[in-house]
Write a protein that holds these residues in place. Structure first.
Motif, PDB file in Angstrom:
ATOM      1  N   ALA A   1       0.184 -18.848 -10.486  1.00 36.27           N
ATOM      2  CA  ALA A   1       0.439 -20.158  -9.885  1.00 36.27           C
ATOM      3  C   ALA A   1       1.227 -18.645  -9.166  1.00 36.27           C
ATOM      4  O   ALA A   1       0.416 -18.085  -7.998  1.00 36.27           O
ATOM      5  CB  ALA A   1       1.680 -20.359 -10.055  1.00 36.27           C
ATOM      6  N   SER A   2       2.592 -18.503  -7.795  1.00 37.26           N
ATOM      7  CA  SER A   2       2.391 -17.878  -7.271  1.00 37.26           C
ATOM      8  C   SER A   2       2.807 -16.619  -7.918  1.00 37.26           C
ATOM      9  O   SER A   2       3.139 -15.602  -7.412  1.00 37.26           O
ATOM     10  CB  SER A   2       4.594 -18.201  -6.713  1.00 37.26           C
ATOM     11  N   VAL A   3       2.782 -16.039  -9.061  1.00 44.28           N
ATOM     12  CA  VAL A   3       2.373 -14.613  -9.265  1.00 44.28           C
ATOM     13  C   VAL A   3       1.904 -14.265  -8.832  1.00 44.28           C
ATOM     14  O   VAL A   3       1.913 -13.053  -8.868  1.00 44.28           O
ATOM     15  CB  VAL A   3       2.890 -14.631 -11.300  1.00 44.28           C
ATOM     16  N   PHE A   4       0.430 -14.706  -8.513  1.00 42.78           N
ATOM     17  CA  PHE A   4      -0.803 -13.686  -7.694  1.00 42.78           C
ATOM     18  C   PHE A   4       0.405 -13.327  -6.412  1.00 42.78           C
ATOM     19  O   PHE A   4      -0.740 -12.015  -6.467  1.00 42.78           O
ATOM     20  CB  PHE A   4      -1.602 -15.284  -6.643  1.00 42.78           C
ATOM     21  N   LYS A   5       1.626 -13.251  -5.907  1.00 40.43           N
ATOM     22  CA  LYS A   5       1.639 -12.230  -4.877  1.00 40.43           C
ATOM     23  C   LYS A   5       1.837 -11.396  -5.557  1.00 40.43           C
ATOM     24  O   LYS A   5       2.970 -10.373  -4.431  1.00 40.43           O
ATOM     25  CB  LYS A   5       3.370 -13.400  -4.768  1.00 40.43           C
ATOM     26  N   VAL A   6       2.593 -10.733  -6.590  1.00 45.06           N
ATOM     27  CA  VAL A   6       2.500  -9.180  -6.718  1.00 45.06           C
ATOM     28  C   VAL A   6       1.174  -8.108  -6.905  1.00 45.06           C
ATOM     29  O   VAL A   6       1.489  -6.984  -6.505  1.00 45.06           O
ATOM     30  CB  VAL A   6       2.867  -9.357  -9.248  1.00 45.06           C
ATOM     31  N   PRO A   7       0.094  -9.449  -7.436  1.00 41.01           N
ATOM     32  CA  PRO A   7      -1.188  -8.493  -7.170  1.00 41.01           C
ATOM     33  C   PRO A   7      -1.552  -8.317  -5.535  1.00 41.01           C
ATOM     34  O   PRO A   7      -1.429  -7.353  -4.820  1.00 41.01           O
ATOM     35  CB  PRO A   7      -1.931  -9.325  -7.506  1.00 41.01           C
ATOM     36  N   LEU A   8      -1.313  -8.972  -4.608  1.00 40.58           N
ATOM     37  CA  LEU A   8      -1.303  -9.199  -3.306  1.00 40.58           C
ATOM     38  C   LEU A   8      -0.183  -8.401  -2.995  1.00 40.58           C
ATOM     39  O   LEU A   8      -0.631  -6.943  -1.516  1.00 40.58           O
ATOM     40  CB  LEU A   8      -0.357 -10.877  -2.970  1.00 40.58           C
ATOM     41  N   LEU A   9       0.433  -7.841  -3.369  1.00 43.09           N
ATOM     42  CA  LEU A   9       1.529  -6.683  -3.417  1.00 43.09           C
ATOM     43  C   LEU A   9       0.768  -5.494  -3.117  1.00 43.09           C
ATOM     44  O   LEU A   9       1.179  -4.616  -2.198  1.00 43.09           O
ATOM     45  CB  LEU A   9       2.853  -6.454  -3.031  1.00 43.09           C
ATOM     46  N   VAL A  10       0.543  -4.912  -4.548  1.00 40.22           N
ATOM     47  CA  VAL A  10       0.053  -3.789  -4.555  1.00 40.22           C
ATOM     48  C   VAL A  10      -1.723  -3.573  -3.832  1.00 40.22           C
ATOM     49  O   VAL A  10      -1.624  -2.359  -3.677  1.00 40.22           O
ATOM     50  CB  VAL A  10      -0.294  -4.232  -6.656  1.00 40.22           C
ATOM     51  N   ALA A  11      -2.318  -4.980  -3.509  1.00 38.62           N
ATOM     52  CA  ALA A  11      -3.564  -4.520  -2.024  1.00 38.62           C
ATOM     53  C   ALA A  11      -2.933  -4.318  -1.319  1.00 38.62           C
ATOM     54  O   ALA A  11      -3.380  -3.326  -0.544  1.00 38.62           O
ATOM     55  CB  ALA A  11      -4.383  -5.631  -2.425  1.00 38.62           C
ATOM     56  N   LEU A  12      -2.045  -4.222  -0.224  1.00 37.12           N
ATOM     57  CA  LEU A  12      -1.388  -4.202   0.271  1.00 37.12           C
ATOM     58  C   LEU A  12      -1.554  -3.022   0.476  1.00 37.12           C
ATOM     59  O   LEU A  12      -0.892  -2.230   1.121  1.00 37.12           O
ATOM     60  CB  LEU A  12       0.503  -5.442   0.899  1.00 37.12           C
ATOM     61  N   HIS A  13      -0.579  -2.427  -0.298  1.00 41.64           N
ATOM     62  CA  HIS A  13       0.265  -0.690  -0.018  1.00 41.64           C
ATOM     63  C   HIS A  13      -0.733   0.048  -0.616  1.00 41.64           C
ATOM     64  O   HIS A  13      -0.763   1.417  -0.530  1.00 41.64           O
ATOM     65  CB  HIS A  13       1.564  -1.112  -1.734  1.00 41.64           C
ATOM     66  N   HIS A  14      -2.358  -0.382  -1.418  1.00 37.92           N
ATOM     67  CA  HIS A  14      -3.431   0.477  -1.743  1.00 37.92           C
ATOM     68  C   HIS A  14      -3.966   0.695  -0.431  1.00 37.92           C
ATOM     69  O   HIS A  14      -5.184   0.900  -0.443  1.00 37.92           O
ATOM     70  CB  HIS A  14      -3.762  -0.184  -3.231  1.00 37.92           C
ATOM     71  N   SER A  15      -4.061  -0.330   0.210  1.00 32.53           N
ATOM     72  CA  SER A  15      -4.501  -0.693   1.292  1.00 32.53           C
ATOM     73  C   SER A  15      -3.818   0.768   2.675  1.00 32.53           C
ATOM     74  O   SER A  15      -3.133   1.740   2.763  1.00 32.53           O
ATOM     75  CB  SER A  15      -4.472  -1.605   2.212  1.00 32.53           C
ATOM     76  N   ALA A  16      -4.886   0.688   4.034  1.00 31.74           N
ATOM     77  CA  ALA A  16      -4.676   1.696   5.117  1.00 31.74           C
ATOM     78  C   ALA A  16      -4.345   1.411   6.015  1.00 31.74           C
ATOM     79  O   ALA A  16      -4.038   1.639   6.945  1.00 31.74           O
ATOM     80  CB  ALA A  16      -6.146   1.865   5.432  1.00 31.74           C
ATOM     81  N   HIS A  17      -3.421  -0.104   5.941  1.00 33.63           N
ATOM     82  CA  HIS A  17      -3.098  -1.015   6.547  1.00 33.63           C
ATOM     83  C   HIS A  17      -1.328  -0.645   7.088  1.00 33.63           C
ATOM     84  O   HIS A  17      -0.730   0.196   5.999  1.00 33.63           O
ATOM     85  CB  HIS A  17      -2.513  -2.262   6.332  1.00 33.63           C
ATOM     86  N   ASP A  18      -1.012   0.018   8.450  1.00 33.38           N
ATOM     87  CA  ASP A  18       0.688   0.503   8.866  1.00 33.38           C
ATOM     88  C   ASP A  18       1.368  -1.334   8.021  1.00 33.38           C
ATOM     89  O   ASP A  18       1.286  -2.275   9.077  1.00 33.38           O
ATOM     90  CB  ASP A  18       0.277   0.783  10.324  1.00 33.38           C
ATOM     91  N   LEU A  19       2.431  -0.306   7.471  1.00 32.37           N
ATOM     92  CA  LEU A  19       3.302  -1.838   6.859  1.00 32.37           C
ATOM     93  C   LEU A  19       4.643  -1.975   8.244  1.00 32.37           C
ATOM     94  O   LEU A  19       5.130  -3.574   8.312  1.00 32.37           O
ATOM     95  CB  LEU A  19       4.199  -1.434   5.524  1.00 32.37           C
ATOM     96  N   THR A  20       4.640  -0.669   9.031  1.00 25.77           N
ATOM     97  CA  THR A  20       5.045  -1.076  10.145  1.00 25.77           C
ATOM     98  C   THR A  20       4.644  -2.312  11.080  1.00 25.77           C
ATOM     99  O   THR A  20       5.600  -2.848  12.414  1.00 25.77           O
ATOM    100  CB  THR A  20       5.587   0.495  10.490  1.00 25.77           C
ATOM    101  N   ARG A  21       3.904  -2.166  11.394  1.00 22.08           N
ATOM    102  CA  ARG A  21       3.034  -3.203  12.153  1.00 22.08           C
ATOM    103  C   ARG A  21       3.559  -5.238  12.281  1.00 22.08           C
ATOM    104  O   ARG A  21       3.525  -5.353  11.163  1.00 22.08           O
ATOM    105  CB  ARG A  21       1.291  -3.145  11.946  1.00 22.08           C
TER     106      ARG A  21
END
Length: 283
Positions: free
Chosen positions: A42-62
């Protein structure tokens, strides 16, 4: 045996459940109840999502704009009426603190499901897979409930039995042990500090946090909810420095949307497990 007491607590609350609790600083100290059984995230998937986001090269201030075609939901941007422009890190904040589906799906659309699953694989979560966005839960439930109409159909056991969203083989899935592995990663790496900050500000106190009503015990978590499904993962931190990763997934026999005992048993079983681990010589 503490595991038997956990199972009895689940039964008394009218649920079946799986649990894994581990001492973050002494990983040999852990308690398992069905910890390797596949479960619906269910919405627990949002934690793996955030881990992937912080491991990515995306600028989080974008900053990106979510228009009228964004995912819907009862909280956050999903329930708003006008276009919203927000940074990636603020979308992450809403995705976990109030379980905002629109914010989460905007991040999934940016990162991609393949990248999320690649991150999970690299972290050793071999039994966890994210195949759906939040909007897919609602789409598949509507399709599978037809010709009955939600939400009333979602209290019908016959309808629930055919929902892909409630089948670990057909939706976002994992195991309690995999999710405590993910929590260990989050709590052991400085680059995940923003995720710890966000999880500590989740607004829902009725599950994991309900088992620890003490001013000096800190609880950081993320819930997950679907019909008959109530989950939470998180970390409980004691004033003496003890830190415990918790993953609990439940399914209720009752189809009622409001079922306080099923919510509260998540806190109860977490407290039973952590109390066991905090004994001088836990078995």
């Amino acid at each position: 045996m503490t595991a038997a007491r956990v199972r009895a607590a689940f039964a008394d609350a009218g649920v079946t459940g799986t649990l894994h609790v581990i001492d973050l600083d002494h990983p040999d100290r852990q308690l398992s109840v069905g910890a390797d059984v596949p479960v619906v995230l269910a919405s627990v998937f949002k934690v793996p999502l955030l881990v992937a986001l912080h491991h990515s090269a995306h600028d989080l201030t974008r900053r990106i704009t979510l228009g009228h075609d964004r995912s819907t939901g009862p909280t956050g941007i999903g329930g708003m009426l006008d276009p919203v422009t927000m940074s990636l890190r603020d979308l992450a904040y809403l995705a976990v603190t109030v379980s905002d589906n629109a914010a989460a799906d905007a991040l999934v659309d940016l990162i991609g499901l393949d990248e999320i699953n690649h991150t999970l694989h690299d972290l050793g979560l071999t039994r966890t897979l994210v195949v759906h966005r939040a909007r897919d839960f609602m789409r598949t439930m509507a399709e599978d409930a037809a010709p009955a109409e939600p939400p009333a159909a979602l209290t019908d056991p016959v309808v629930l039995s055919r929902l892909r969203a409630l089948d670990p083989d057909q939706t976002n899935r994992g195991t309690a042990r995999d999710l405590t592995t993910l929590l260990r990663h989050i709590w052991q790496h400085d680059d995940c500090a923003p995720i710890r900050h966000i999880m500590a500000r989740q607004v829902w106190p009725h599950r994991l946090a309900s088992g620890f009503p003490f001013d000096d015990v800190r609880v950081a978590g993320k819930t997950g909810t679907l019909p008959t499904t109530r989950n939470e993962i998180g970390v409980v931190e004691y004033p003496d420095g003890g830190r415990y990763a918790v993953a609990i997934f439940t399914r209720s026999a009752s189809t009622a949307f409001t079922l306080p005992p099923a919510d509260a048993v998540i806190g109860t079983t977490a407290r039973l497990a952590i109390h066991h681990l905090r004994q001088p010589h836990p078995r």
